[in-house]
Design a protein around this motif. Sequence first.
Motif, PDB file in Angstrom:
ATOM      1  N   PHE A   1       0.804  -1.222   0.000  1.00 15.24           N
ATOM      2  CA  PHE A   1       0.000   0.000   0.000  1.00 15.24           C
ATOM      3  C   PHE A   1       0.836   1.272   0.000  1.00 15.24           C
ATOM      4  CE2 PHE A   1      -2.444  -3.327   2.246  1.00 15.24           C
ATOM      5  CZ  PHE A   1      -3.282  -3.631   1.202  1.00 15.24           C
ATOM      6  N   GLY A   2       1.860   1.280  -0.842  1.00 12.72           N
ATOM      7  CA  GLY A   2       2.642   2.500  -1.014  1.00 12.72           C
ATOM      8  C   GLY A   2       3.674   2.765   0.051  1.00 12.72           C
ATOM      9  N   HIS A   3       3.951   1.792   0.881  1.00 12.56           N
ATOM     10  CA  HIS A   3       4.984   1.952   1.899  1.00 12.56           C
ATOM     11  C   HIS A   3       6.315   1.397   1.410  1.00 12.56           C
ATOM     12  CE1 HIS A   3       1.452   1.951   4.848  1.00 12.56           C
ATOM     13  NE2 HIS A   3       1.993   3.155   4.917  1.00 12.56           N
ATOM     14  N   GLY A   4       7.384   2.026   1.829  1.00  8.46           N
ATOM     15  CA  GLY A   4       8.719   1.554   1.507  1.00  8.46           C
ATOM     16  C   GLY A   4       9.727   2.528   2.091  1.00  8.46           C
ATOM     17  N   SER A   5      10.990   2.153   2.027  1.00 10.59           N
ATOM     18  CA  SER A   5      12.000   3.056   2.584  1.00 10.59           C
ATOM     19  C   SER A   5      13.372   2.737   2.017  1.00 10.59           C
ATOM     20  CB  SER A   5      12.049   2.958   4.110  1.00 10.59           C
ATOM     21  OG  SER A   5      12.496   1.675   4.525  1.00 10.59           O
ATOM     22  N   ALA A   6      14.231   3.745   2.091  1.00 12.59           N
ATOM     23  CA  ALA A   6      15.663   3.593   1.846  1.00 12.59           C
ATOM     24  C   ALA A   6      16.359   4.494   2.846  1.00 12.59           C
ATOM     25  CB  ALA A   6      16.036   3.963   0.417  1.00 12.59           C
ATOM     26  N   VAL A   7      17.345   3.960   3.536  1.00  9.80           N
ATOM     27  CA  VAL A   7      18.112   4.700   4.529  1.00  9.80           C
ATOM     28  C   VAL A   7      19.582   4.653   4.131  1.00  9.80           C
ATOM     29  CG1 VAL A   7      18.745   4.910   6.979  1.00  9.80           C
ATOM     30  CG2 VAL A   7      16.455   4.082   6.336  1.00  9.80           C
ATOM     31  N   ILE A   8      20.246   5.798   4.146  1.00  8.18           N
ATOM     32  CA  ILE A   8      21.684   5.848   3.846  1.00  8.18           C
ATOM     33  C   ILE A   8      22.435   6.175   5.140  1.00  8.18           C
ATOM     34  CG2 ILE A   8      23.507   7.124   2.640  1.00  8.18           C
ATOM     35  CD1 ILE A   8      21.639   7.424   0.288  1.00  8.18           C
ATOM     36  N   LEU A   9      23.448   5.367   5.418  1.00  7.97           N
ATOM     37  CA  LEU A   9      24.340   5.607   6.546  1.00  7.97           C
ATOM     38  C   LEU A   9      25.741   5.841   6.019  1.00  7.97           C
ATOM     39  CD1 LEU A   9      22.163   3.185   7.566  1.00  7.97           C
ATOM     40  CD2 LEU A   9      23.285   3.755   9.699  1.00  7.97           C
ATOM     41  N   LYS A  10      26.488   6.665   6.724  1.00  8.11           N
ATOM     42  CA  LYS A  10      27.855   6.929   6.299  1.00  8.11           C
ATOM     43  C   LYS A  10      28.746   7.068   7.514  1.00  8.11           C
ATOM     44  CE  LYS A  10      27.312  11.997   6.054  1.00  8.11           C
ATOM     45  NZ  LYS A  10      27.297  13.178   5.163  1.00  8.11           N
ATOM     46  N   ARG A  11      30.022   6.923   7.288  1.00  8.76           N
ATOM     47  CA  ARG A  11      31.028   7.053   8.355  1.00  8.76           C
ATOM     48  C   ARG A  11      31.904   8.259   8.089  1.00  8.76           C
ATOM     49  NH1 ARG A  11      32.981   3.426  12.410  1.00  8.76           N
ATOM     50  NH2 ARG A  11      33.724   4.851  13.984  1.00  8.76           N
TER      51      ARG A  11
END
Length: 395
Positions: A385-395
């Motif tokens: 139902f239109g849900h989703g995600s992308a998360v970017i992590l960095k050091r």
Amino acid sequence: MTMEKDIAVLGVGMHPWGKWGKNFVEYGVKASRDALRDAGVNWRDIGFVSGAATMRCGYPGYVAGATFAQALGWQGAEVNTSYAACASGSQALAAARAKILAGQCEVALVVGADTTPKGFLKPAPGERPDDPDWVRFRLGITNPAYFALYARRRMDLYGDTPEDFAAVKVKNAEHGLENPNARYRKRFSLEDVASSALVADPLRLMDICATSDGAAALVVSSLDYARRLGQADAVRVAAISTVTPTFASAVVEMPDIATDSAAAVEAARFRAALPAKAYEEAGLGPEDISVAEVYDLSTALEMDWYEDLQFCPRGEAANLVRSGATCIGGRLPVNPSGGLACFGEAVPAQALAQVCELTWQLRGAAGPRQVAGARVGITANQGLFGHGSAVILKR
């Protein structure tokens, strides 16, 4: 936006995945305490508790933020609960980030946990013809069924084979061998996958993830708080994308029921929009990524993510797998944790578990499954139902 948008990941914690037969709160408390210990933060100092909701565990699951705050001991923190299907954990993290960046708290706890039934996930019982989740099951479109439709689309459009899908399982199983939090820690061969039971043609049992109990938690803070705590070099959350689909779409994503042809037109895809927004927000691109944790509900779906994340051109995912690039030691390791192939689904926890794995990778603390020189990581998952995600992590 010119304001500072990064937050620090001070601590991470997990409860091992499996079928433990216990209340989800017990899992979440264990993961939370591990994250607090890892962060070196006292529970009493937490100003905001952001819980990812579960729909399977009654009222306490609907108000997960308050449930975990109470279980850890009421201390006056503000609470929040987010539900976004498989992206619930990412939305709970986004709520904590917004609170921190608004200056309304300095340090927050984000936690998701689930206790799942035997078999695949399904709607609550009852006749609800106005509920599209109920409708898709009435039509026979269970989760494995639409995973198989995605796989068949790859076969028809790009010439991928069941052996290509099986290679993803073999890779992830090899990675998961070294993960103490994984439920399944066993090597598989292409022959093992091919001889497992056919579930939804062309996918076999070993191509599809299980359902599991499990939990994951994060302690996140402002960068100033991290510096005062002596963690100026902490892993940072650089972007969180939770965009929704655009209308109209020529690419059908279940549980939408339509007759549009994905073979006739190449349209903007919902899954591809998720990392695109994250790349834009972080000021980074796919060429900057060292390691990825993606949502492998099925082996074929992981291959779709390679293209959606712009790791390779559309239709080239099978070649990427065949080259060994997505293995630990390859150019761009994907799912060094073992992914859902080795964990199974614990819906409110899995987006947070991805962040936990990337944090360990970017710290250089992943042990035998460490990706050498990891500096930037990305997660990707999709719910209904239109849900989703992308998360970017960095050091």
